[in-house]
Design a protein around this motif. Sequence first.
Motif, mmCIF file in Angstrom:
data_model
loop_
_atom_site.group_PDB
_atom_site.id
_atom_site.type_symbol
_atom_site.label_atom_id
_atom_site.label_comp_id
_atom_site.label_asym_id
_atom_site.label_seq_id
_atom_site.Cartn_x
_atom_site.Cartn_y
_atom_site.Cartn_z
ATOM 1 N N ILE A 151 28.894 40.059 37.312
ATOM 2 C CA ILE A 151 29.235 40.312 35.911
ATOM 3 C C ILE A 151 30.683 40.801 35.848
ATOM 4 O O ILE A 151 30.989 41.910 36.311
ATOM 5 N N PRO A 152 31.595 39.982 35.307
ATOM 6 C CA PRO A 152 33.022 40.337 35.322
ATOM 7 C C PRO A 152 33.341 41.726 34.778
ATOM 8 O O PRO A 152 34.169 42.437 35.354
ATOM 9 N N GLU A 153 32.697 42.138 33.690
ATOM 10 C CA GLU A 153 32.986 43.455 33.104
ATOM 11 C C GLU A 153 32.593 44.565 34.073
ATOM 12 O O GLU A 153 33.288 45.575 34.197
ATOM 13 N N ARG A 154 31.453 44.392 34.750
ATOM 14 C CA ARG A 154 30.983 45.393 35.718
ATOM 15 C C ARG A 154 31.936 45.442 36.914
ATOM 16 O O ARG A 154 32.281 46.516 37.394
ATOM 17 N N ILE A 155 32.357 44.290 37.389
ATOM 18 C CA ILE A 155 33.280 44.228 38.523
ATOM 19 C C ILE A 155 34.570 44.959 38.166
ATOM 20 O O ILE A 155 35.057 45.802 38.926
ATOM 21 N N LYS A 156 35.127 44.660 36.986
ATOM 22 C CA LYS A 156 36.370 45.301 36.547
ATOM 23 C C LYS A 156 36.192 46.814 36.424
ATOM 24 O O LYS A 156 37.054 47.580 36.860
ATOM 25 N N MET A 157 35.071 47.254 35.870
ATOM 26 C CA MET A 157 34.813 48.678 35.701
ATOM 27 C C MET A 157 34.783 49.384 37.062
ATOM 28 O O MET A 157 35.363 50.461 37.229
ATOM 29 N N CYS A 158 34.141 48.774 38.053
ATOM 30 C CA CYS A 158 34.059 49.383 39.387
ATOM 31 C C CYS A 158 35.424 49.415 40.067
ATOM 32 O O CYS A 158 35.815 50.438 40.638
ATOM 33 N N LEU A 159 36.147 48.315 39.994
ATOM 34 C CA LEU A 159 37.474 48.272 40.618
ATOM 35 C C LEU A 159 38.433 49.228 39.928
ATOM 36 O O LEU A 159 39.201 49.933 40.582
ATOM 37 N N GLU B 190 36.229 47.265 46.628
ATOM 38 C CA GLU B 190 35.784 45.880 46.469
ATOM 39 C C GLU B 190 34.420 45.870 45.804
ATOM 40 O O GLU B 190 33.679 46.844 45.848
ATOM 41 N N TYR B 191 34.100 44.726 45.208
ATOM 42 C CA TYR B 191 32.789 44.474 44.612
ATOM 43 C C TYR B 191 32.284 43.196 45.277
ATOM 44 O O TYR B 191 32.915 42.143 45.161
ATOM 45 N N ILE B 192 31.189 43.303 46.008
ATOM 46 C CA ILE B 192 30.638 42.173 46.752
ATOM 47 C C ILE B 192 29.345 41.727 46.097
ATOM 48 O O ILE B 192 28.497 42.551 45.752
ATOM 49 N N VAL B 193 29.201 40.417 45.932
ATOM 50 C CA VAL B 193 27.933 39.880 45.442
ATOM 51 C C VAL B 193 27.006 39.729 46.644
ATOM 52 O O VAL B 193 27.366 39.104 47.642
#
Length: 127
Positions: free
Chosen positions: A95-103, A109-112
């Motif tokens: 989920i792009p918004e979740r990835i951006k929020m974590c970064l 990093e955000y790994i699927v």
Amino acid sequence: MERATNDKSPHVLIVDDTPLDRLVATMVLKRFNIRVTTVEGPKQALEFLDTEHDVNLILTDYCMPDMTGHDLLMEVKESPKLKHLPVVVASSDDIPERIKMCLDGGAKEYIVKPIKDVHVPRILSYI
């Protein structure tokens, strides 16, 4: 809590509420001679980190009951004692918004999921 020992190798704390995901991540990291400790959730992780000072990186799931991986990330980054620790967030969801929020929150990093051998050199580069 499960712990694999070899005092000379990097120590990664895996935080995930799903036993199979903890097992997969542990197996992958151990192939690279990484010491692994696993806990079921962010609260257990914070308790462990309060007493254990040799953790080199936190690999946390995003979706967990009570606290998310992002919540754990924020707790770590706001703690003077823990903020130096690199945090990698993993999730089954891309989920792009979740990835951006974590970064944006300080995750390295955000790994699927699932964690694969190909991810490990990048994970180790943050230590």
